[in-house]
Design an enzyme around this catalytic site. Sequence first.
Site, PDB file in Angstrom:
ATOM      1  N   ASP A 181      -6.784  50.312   6.172  1.00 42.26           N
ATOM      2  CA  ASP A 181      -6.536  49.248   7.142  1.00 42.26           C
ATOM      3  C   ASP A 181      -5.504  48.293   6.564  1.00 42.26           C
ATOM      4  O   ASP A 181      -5.149  48.386   5.392  1.00 42.26           O
ATOM      5  CB  ASP A 181      -7.833  48.493   7.472  1.00 42.26           C
ATOM      6  N   ASP A 197      -4.418  44.341   5.979  1.00 40.16           N
ATOM      7  CA  ASP A 197      -4.821  42.935   5.976  1.00 40.16           C
ATOM      8  C   ASP A 197      -3.572  42.076   5.851  1.00 40.16           C
ATOM      9  O   ASP A 197      -2.592  42.474   5.239  1.00 40.16           O
ATOM     10  CB  ASP A 197      -5.754  42.655   4.790  1.00 40.16           C
ATOM     11  N   ASP A 228      -8.654  40.203  -7.176  1.00 43.47           N
ATOM     12  CA  ASP A 228      -9.380  40.802  -8.300  1.00 43.47           C
ATOM     13  C   ASP A 228      -8.501  41.564  -9.290  1.00 43.47           C
ATOM     14  O   ASP A 228      -8.544  41.331 -10.491  1.00 43.47           O
ATOM     15  CB  ASP A 228     -10.547  41.665  -7.801  1.00 43.47           C
TER      16      ASP A 228
HETATM   17  P1  ATP Z   1     -10.130  49.324   0.348  1.00 41.38           P
HETATM   18  O1  ATP Z   1      -9.186  50.424   0.107  1.00 41.38           O
HETATM   19  O2  ATP Z   1     -11.515  49.695   0.081  1.00 41.38           O
HETATM   20  O3  ATP Z   1      -9.954  48.593   1.644  1.00 41.38           O
HETATM   21  P2  ATP Z   1      -9.234  46.841  -0.709  1.00 41.38           P
HETATM   22  O4  ATP Z   1      -8.722  46.478  -2.054  1.00 41.38           O
HETATM   23  O5  ATP Z   1      -8.305  46.685   0.454  1.00 41.38           O
HETATM   24  O6  ATP Z   1      -9.780  48.303  -0.825  1.00 41.38           O
HETATM   25  P3  ATP Z   1     -10.908  44.987   0.669  1.00 41.38           P
HETATM   26  O7  ATP Z   1     -12.354  44.765   0.517  1.00 41.38           O
HETATM   27  O8  ATP Z   1     -10.349  45.435   1.968  1.00 41.38           O
HETATM   28  O9  ATP Z   1     -10.526  46.027  -0.470  1.00 41.38           O
HETATM   29  O10 ATP Z   1     -10.193  43.650   0.200  1.00 41.38           O
HETATM   30  C1  ATP Z   1      -8.865  43.295   0.523  1.00 41.38           C
HETATM   31  C2  ATP Z   1      -8.247  42.505  -0.621  1.00 41.38           C
HETATM   32  O11 ATP Z   1      -8.970  41.305  -0.854  1.00 41.38           O
HETATM   33  C3  ATP Z   1      -8.243  43.221  -1.960  1.00 41.38           C
HETATM   34  O12 ATP Z   1      -7.141  44.067  -2.100  1.00 41.38           O
HETATM   35  C4  ATP Z   1      -8.210  42.065  -2.932  1.00 41.38           C
HETATM   36  O13 ATP Z   1      -6.916  41.555  -3.065  1.00 41.38           O
HETATM   37  C5  ATP Z   1      -9.059  41.021  -2.245  1.00 41.38           C
HETATM   38  N1  ATP Z   1     -10.473  41.108  -2.650  1.00 41.38           N
HETATM   39  C6  ATP Z   1     -11.450  41.824  -2.069  1.00 41.38           C
HETATM   40  N2  ATP Z   1     -12.624  41.662  -2.698  1.00 41.38           N
HETATM   41  C7  ATP Z   1     -12.397  40.808  -3.699  1.00 41.38           C
HETATM   42  C8  ATP Z   1     -13.199  40.215  -4.706  1.00 41.38           C
HETATM   43  N3  ATP Z   1     -14.491  40.512  -4.808  1.00 41.38           N
HETATM   44  N4  ATP Z   1     -12.610  39.355  -5.569  1.00 41.38           N
HETATM   45  C9  ATP Z   1     -11.293  39.053  -5.466  1.00 41.38           C
HETATM   46  N5  ATP Z   1     -10.499  39.577  -4.555  1.00 41.38           N
HETATM   47  C10 ATP Z   1     -11.010  40.443  -3.680  1.00 41.38           C
HETATM   48 MG    MG Z   2      -8.806  46.892   2.620  1.00 45.19          MG
END
Ligand code: ATP
Ligand code: MG
Length: 447
Positions: free
Chosen positions: A73, A75, A149
């Site tokens: 997705d 963001d 993160d």
């Molecule tokens: P996925 O491929 O599972 O979507 P993702 O990294 O995009 O992985 P998301 O949960 O969609 O994970 O989070 C979007 C963004 O928000 C991450 O890339 C990161 O920058 C930030 N983020 C998410 N969770 C945390 C956290 N626990 N602490 C700090 N930053 C976070």
């Molecule tokens: Mg994501």
Amino acid sequence: MIRKLISRVFGGKKAAAGHREPAVIPVSTHGITRDRISSGSRRVCETLQGHGHKAYVVGGAVRDLLIGAEPKDFDVATDATPEEIRRYFRRSRIIGRRFQIVHVMMGQETLEVTTFRGALGDDAKTDEHGRVLHDNVFGSQLEDAARRDFTANALYYDPATEAVVDYHHGVADLKQKTLRVIGDPRKRYREDPVRMLRAVRLAAKLGLLIDPAAQKPIREMAELLENVPPARLFDEMLKLLTSGHAVKCITQLREEGLHHGLLPLLDVILEQPLGEKFVMLALANTDARVKKGKPISPGFLFATLLWHEVLAQWEKIKAQGELSTIPALYAAMDEVLDSQAEKLAITRRIAGDIKEIWALQPRFEARAGKRPYALIEQPRFRAAYDFLVLRAEAGEIDGELAVWWTTFQEADGEERAAMLLPDKAGDKKRRRRRKKPRSEGASPTSE
Ligand code: ATP
Ligand code: MG
């Protein structure tokens, strides 16, 4: 002179993360043209920028594109406030879980749009273990980057210029296949222990190595997961199990000593040879489905993870002699689900699915009379049958039973009738009442 130049380019090591100039990496270097991002995220960025704001595609999508994976997705991060975002997009709503986020609907897509988060002050509210409780301060893009993160997750893609803005050398880390925590890993895990799980999941999913400085503290800090609210753990577990790399994730979680806090009893299950075989087969099966783009049901997944615990409980309750077979199974199911509920907030709907799959299992043993026909008509038959096949593959039950059901489903009316096993003693009464006692055509040769 040279020093001045170096410090201009790299921002100077001394300076806190807050004073660093980001690297702006042009499309000629990274190759991600704007047509690679979804049309919804492109339009959201355009609209926000049109109102004079900064707006970028951020996080997982940029990371995935850089390593050649398909983003799940898209963001968006912006300096517009949630209220402003709400105003610019008619189809949008503010959702406030841990952070205030705006969901913007664009055609079929739902975009998560977040306002840049500010630095955590020393007075940030935490629980007694240091986990940050409230976190809704807005800030600059630079502060936002430092709050993310991993370095690979702190990349901002501007659809207008097609440049990637990189504050923490995320692009270089990705090139070196390294997952690196931004800042001091211990501090960041204390703030939010779920980051340890995310490290394992993202490393497994993306084929990255967790940087040793980030990996080392995980084992010591694993118990901090106990203080994370169950609903959050459940979300993360679900992401992990449906990532298409569940086998790798679970294997890695065990290596890091992280599985204890997640599914209480999962470690016990994984220590029983039959239980481990079953769980690993189930996960491999799920991974294969995800990779083929087939849907997977959380109910099925959790039903497999907890099945051997149900079997153990079921035996125990039967041995107590108070309940007969089926009521004992129901009691065991409730006990297992209740014990998990404390740690993992399995939603009621998913718990319902899990129970249905379990409850149908003994019914596969009835292969005479009308009962197989009735079972096949059950709405959850398919899931329950897949579950049965896994049990057979894992060696828990005789493979012949699963083969019988596979054949029965594929057979036509006459073949089905010929497959039925002879009615046993219990059916004598019914036979006597019937006019044509042998009409079911049970064939003893089908066994
Ligand atoms: P996925 O491929 O599972 O979507 P993702 O990294 O995009 O992985 P998301 O949960 O969609 O994970 O989070 C979007 C963004 O928000 C991450 O890339 C990161 O920058 C930030 N983020 C998410 N969770 C945390 C956290 N626990 N602490 C700090 N930053 C976070
Ligand atoms: Mg994501």
